[in-house]
Design a protein around this motif. Structure first.
Motif, PDB file in Angstrom:
ATOM      1  N   HIS A 175       0.851  -1.197   0.000  1.00  0.00           N
ATOM      2  CA  HIS A 175       0.000   0.000   0.000  1.00  0.00           C
ATOM      3  C   HIS A 175       0.887   1.247   0.000  1.00  0.00           C
ATOM      4  O   HIS A 175       1.895   1.307   0.706  1.00  0.00           O
ATOM      5  CB  HIS A 175      -0.916   0.004   1.224  1.00  0.00           C
ATOM      6  CG  HIS A 175      -1.901  -1.123   1.221  1.00  0.00           C
ATOM      7  ND1 HIS A 175      -3.089  -1.062   0.546  1.00  0.00           N
ATOM      8  CD2 HIS A 175      -1.854  -2.356   1.806  1.00  0.00           C
ATOM      9  CE1 HIS A 175      -3.753  -2.198   0.713  1.00  0.00           C
ATOM     10  NE2 HIS A 175      -3.024  -3.006   1.481  1.00  0.00           N
ATOM     11  N   SER A 234      -5.780   2.943  -0.860  1.00  0.00           N
ATOM     12  CA  SER A 234      -6.037   1.503  -0.970  1.00  0.00           C
ATOM     13  C   SER A 234      -6.202   0.854   0.398  1.00  0.00           C
ATOM     14  O   SER A 234      -6.532  -0.326   0.481  1.00  0.00           O
ATOM     15  CB  SER A 234      -4.884   0.821  -1.724  1.00  0.00           C
ATOM     16  OG  SER A 234      -3.650   1.010  -1.043  1.00  0.00           O
ATOM     17  N   ASP A 261     -10.416  -4.723  -2.642  1.00  0.00           N
ATOM     18  CA  ASP A 261     -10.222  -3.378  -3.172  1.00  0.00           C
ATOM     19  C   ASP A 261      -9.766  -2.379  -2.113  1.00  0.00           C
ATOM     20  O   ASP A 261      -9.174  -1.350  -2.447  1.00  0.00           O
ATOM     21  CB  ASP A 261     -11.532  -2.875  -3.793  1.00  0.00           C
ATOM     22  CG  ASP A 261     -12.065  -3.813  -4.862  1.00  0.00           C
ATOM     23  OD1 ASP A 261     -11.290  -4.172  -5.761  1.00  0.00           O
ATOM     24  OD2 ASP A 261     -13.247  -4.207  -4.773  1.00  0.00           O
ATOM     25  N   LEU A 262     -10.084  -2.661  -0.871  1.00  0.00           N
ATOM     26  CA  LEU A 262      -9.766  -1.728   0.214  1.00  0.00           C
ATOM     27  C   LEU A 262      -9.457  -2.503   1.479  1.00  0.00           C
ATOM     28  O   LEU A 262     -10.250  -3.338   1.916  1.00  0.00           O
ATOM     29  CB  LEU A 262     -10.954  -0.790   0.471  1.00  0.00           C
ATOM     30  CG  LEU A 262     -10.811   0.199   1.628  1.00  0.00           C
ATOM     31  CD1 LEU A 262      -9.777   1.277   1.289  1.00  0.00           C
ATOM     32  CD2 LEU A 262     -12.164   0.830   1.987  1.00  0.00           C
ATOM     33  N   SER A 263      -8.303  -2.237   2.075  1.00  0.00           N
ATOM     34  CA  SER A 263      -7.965  -2.820   3.375  1.00  0.00           C
ATOM     35  C   SER A 263      -8.440  -1.874   4.475  1.00  0.00           C
ATOM     36  O   SER A 263      -8.285  -0.653   4.367  1.00  0.00           O
ATOM     37  CB  SER A 263      -6.452  -3.040   3.490  1.00  0.00           C
ATOM     38  OG  SER A 263      -6.028  -4.124   2.683  1.00  0.00           O
ATOM     39  N   ALA A 327      -2.113  -4.751  -1.488  1.00  0.00           N
ATOM     40  CA  ALA A 327      -2.640  -3.715  -2.371  1.00  0.00           C
ATOM     41  C   ALA A 327      -2.804  -4.272  -3.771  1.00  0.00           C
ATOM     42  O   ALA A 327      -2.084  -5.200  -4.181  1.00  0.00           O
ATOM     43  CB  ALA A 327      -1.695  -2.517  -2.386  1.00  0.00           C
ATOM     44  N   LEU A 328      -3.742  -3.725  -4.517  1.00  0.00           N
ATOM     45  CA  LEU A 328      -3.914  -4.131  -5.904  1.00  0.00           C
ATOM     46  C   LEU A 328      -2.679  -3.742  -6.709  1.00  0.00           C
ATOM     47  O   LEU A 328      -2.028  -2.733  -6.421  1.00  0.00           O
ATOM     48  CB  LEU A 328      -5.154  -3.453  -6.490  1.00  0.00           C
ATOM     49  CG  LEU A 328      -6.500  -3.900  -5.916  1.00  0.00           C
ATOM     50  CD1 LEU A 328      -7.618  -3.036  -6.484  1.00  0.00           C
ATOM     51  CD2 LEU A 328      -6.758  -5.362  -6.218  1.00  0.00           C
ATOM     52  N   SER A 331      -2.123  -0.093  -7.757  1.00  0.00           N
ATOM     53  CA  SER A 331      -2.060   0.991  -6.774  1.00  0.00           C
ATOM     54  C   SER A 331      -0.922   1.940  -7.109  1.00  0.00           C
ATOM     55  O   SER A 331       0.189   1.515  -7.432  1.00  0.00           O
ATOM     56  CB  SER A 331      -1.845   0.418  -5.361  1.00  0.00           C
ATOM     57  OG  SER A 331      -2.968  -0.333  -4.970  1.00  0.00           O
TER      58      SER A 331
END
Length: 367
Positions: A175, A234, A261-263, A327-328, A331
């Motif tokens: 992230h 993210s 999609d989101l931590s 994270a994707l 990001s």
């Protein structure tokens, strides 16, 4: 207002237990000490048979302690109260609970009322300044929890350890842009966490989006979800677990997957954190231990220990669960450190609605 035995002990400059013996077992006191206590009682107009609460016994037991919390519906304060009551039971003390509903005006009224009804006060996560709290408590002994001052014993849950672990954990997962959802404006804990997360994000080279103040409830988190997604972060850390659960619910309503999609990371590690869907990654705050320690400190004062005020700091710990993940791949990487960091109150440097941040500092949309 009628004087209490605590007032008599202070006037006579003796321990509370000594003042109690002057009326319950005077033969155990020397003539000079007994005269001091009785003289102080006479000067104050103290009537031992007309006191409003049970007077402490010779060893400081049977005192009445008022515990003032901002929101008993929040499980973290329930844990504190349960532990405080357990400690009070062992000490044969009566624990009286007051909930201020996160309202500073109500808190003022509650403290001003209870100081004359109780032998001691434990004030938890106050929305008032420390000096004002002590002024409201007057001569009634008090312990402050999550509020720091040199004028009284304090118990602090130190968020520094847990927040550093959380930021390092998110950085290790890739992230690069994170958000923080604040609690209420008058929250001392929130102000401390804001400064800590700013410093930790800057140290780790992460962009930080500092979002606006929110109600410290699930509804507050749900309301903040859209701002979290608009920030481009993210990952998000929230003021407490209730807000985190609300962010998860709000993200789900927006079609955003957690943690895909989101931590999301909360603070407190309430019992619901482990059984939520997904289970909530959280920074564990030892509020039960704080409850026991606060009662212990106050019990020492009520028993006549006139020590210099102490501040006890309890460390926090990151508990990793299912609401956080890598994270994707797309990001956006954090920019290199350059120029002075800025906060949400600084004017935006670009035309992107005030959402752009520099490393470690952030702007805030609409607050």
């Amino acid at each position: 207002m009628a004087p209490t035995l605590t007032d008599v002990a202070k006037r006579a400059n003796v321990a509370l237990s000594t003042a109690s013996r002057a009326f319950s077992d005077p033969d155990r006191l020397g003539p000079q000490t007994l005269r001091k206590v009785l003289s102080a009682a006479q000067e104050l107009g103290y009537e031992p048979n007309g006191s409003r609460v049970a007077e402490p016994a010779a060893d400081g037991e049977t005192a009445t302690v008022a515990v003032v919390v901002p929101d008993i519906a929040n499980p973290v304060f329930g844990a504190f109260v349960k532990a405080a009551q357990g400690e009070g039971w062992h000490r044969r003390q009566t624990v009286v609970l007051a909930d201020t509903d996160l309202n500073p005006d109500r808190e003022r009224e509650v403290i001003a009322h209870l100081r004359d009804q109780a032998d001691g006060l434990v004030v938890v996560s106050s929305r008032l300044d420390a000096d004002e709290i002590l002024g409201l408590c007057g001569r009634t002994p008090a312990v402050l929890v999550n509020r720091e001052t040199t004028g009284a014993d304090c118990v602090l849950t130190d968020a520094a350890h847990g927040l550093r672990q959380a930021v390092d954990y998110l950085a290790a997962l890739g992230h690069r842009r994170i958000a923080y959802v604040q609690g209420m404006q008058r929250s001392w804990s929130n102000a401390q966490r804001v400064e800590l997360i700013r410093a930790e994000a800057e140290r780790a080279g992460l962009e930080l989006e500092l979002l606006g103040w929110q109600s410290e409830t699930v509804a507050g988190g749900t309301a903040a979800a859209a701002s979290v997604m608009a920030s481009g972060a993210s990952a998000v850390i929230t003021h407490n677990d209730l807000v985190a659960l609300g962010v998860i619910a709000g993200a789900r309503a927006l079609g955003i997957g957690v943690p895909e999609d989101l931590s999301v990371i909360g603070v407190d590690d309430i019992p619901f954190a482990e059984v939520s869907q997904p289970s909530l990654t959280s920074i564990a705050v030892p509020m039960a231990k704080a409850g026991s320690l606060a009662m212990d400190l106050l019990g020492q004062v009520l028993a006549g220990d006139r020590h210099t005020p102490r501040t006890l700091r309890l460390p926090t710990q990151l508990i990793v669960r299912g609401s956080s993940g890598p994270a994707l791949p797309h990001s956006r990487p954090a920019p290199p450190h350059s120029g002075p960091a800025r906060t949400h109150s600084d004017p935006p440097r670009t035309h992107d609605a005030g959402l752009h941040t520099t490393a470690g500092r952030a702007t805030k949309d609409g607050s």
